[in-house]
Motif scaffolding. Structure first.
Motif, PDB file in Angstrom:
ATOM      1  N   LYS A  26       0.844  -1.195   0.000  1.00  0.00           N
ATOM      2  CA  LYS A  26       0.000   0.000   0.000  1.00  0.00           C
ATOM      3  C   LYS A  26       0.879   1.245   0.000  1.00  0.00           C
ATOM      4  CE  LYS A  26      -4.044  -2.025   2.172  1.00  0.00           C
ATOM      5  NZ  LYS A  26      -4.893  -2.182   3.349  1.00  0.00           N
ATOM      6  N   THR A  41      -3.383  -8.227   3.771  1.00  0.00           N
ATOM      7  CA  THR A  41      -4.209  -7.053   3.458  1.00  0.00           C
ATOM      8  C   THR A  41      -4.032  -5.888   4.431  1.00  0.00           C
ATOM      9  OG1 THR A  41      -6.049  -8.130   4.586  1.00  0.00           O
ATOM     10  CG2 THR A  41      -5.980  -8.349   2.196  1.00  0.00           C
ATOM     11  N   ASN A  92      -2.067  -4.356  -1.129  1.00  0.00           N
ATOM     12  CA  ASN A  92      -3.236  -4.387  -2.010  1.00  0.00           C
ATOM     13  C   ASN A  92      -3.062  -5.526  -3.005  1.00  0.00           C
ATOM     14  OD1 ASN A  92      -4.538  -2.072  -1.029  1.00  0.00           O
ATOM     15  ND2 ASN A  92      -3.198  -0.761  -2.248  1.00  0.00           N
ATOM     16  N   TYR A  93      -4.177  -6.034  -3.518  1.00  0.00           N
ATOM     17  CA  TYR A  93      -4.065  -7.016  -4.598  1.00  0.00           C
ATOM     18  C   TYR A  93      -5.021  -6.668  -5.725  1.00  0.00           C
ATOM     19  CZ  TYR A  93      -8.243  -9.037  -2.461  1.00  0.00           C
ATOM     20  OH  TYR A  93      -9.500  -9.214  -1.951  1.00  0.00           O
ATOM     21  N   LYS A  94      -4.672  -7.104  -6.927  1.00  0.00           N
ATOM     22  CA  LYS A  94      -5.480  -6.829  -8.104  1.00  0.00           C
ATOM     23  C   LYS A  94      -5.577  -8.133  -8.889  1.00  0.00           C
ATOM     24  CE  LYS A  94      -4.095  -4.380 -11.583  1.00  0.00           C
ATOM     25  NZ  LYS A  94      -3.178  -3.393 -12.176  1.00  0.00           N
TER      26      LYS A  94
END
Lengths: 79, 79
Positions: free
Chosen positions: B10, B69, B73-75
């Motif tokens: 982040k 988390t 962040n994840y995408k």
């Protein structure tokens, strides 16, 4: 200018880290996971504003430092 | 179905690995590198063919195993 770089293992190169993730997912009850491969994702912020020059610089960075081109591929995206 | 997952720190979270790369690039004579952030790139091959189900499964994998988390962040991209 920002460069997004993906460094991935070449096909056929063993990926113990990916395998570990796959086993962990299996142990957690996720079925249907056929393969996991882990690579690196690197974002480089450059002061260079010329796209061609930036691309050339990032290519050199990949060849010399960021990727081990014997076993890894890299992909550069400029945004 | 294949999922491409990017896990990144982040904004504001210290990235010592990225900093190390930045310093190494500086030492190699690359000027104009403002910032480097390193993340993970994970490819997961799934037997699931339903996009919505696959996406839900991969989201759970990210929340439970692939990403921390609190700081990451994840995408997810399905192809």
């Amino acid at each position: 200018m920002k460069a997004r770089i993906h460094v991935t293992l070449k096909p056929g190169v063993l990926d113990p880290q990916g395998k570990a993730i796959q086993n962990a997912l299996g142990g957690m009850g996720f079925d249907g996971v056929e393969e996991v491969r882990q690579g690196k994702y690197i974002e480089v912020d450059l002061t260079e504003t010329d796209k061609a020059k930036a691309e050339a610089a990032v290519k050199t960075m990949c060849e010399k430092l960021l990727a081990n081109t014997v076993v890894e591929n890299y992909k550069i995206e400029l945004v």
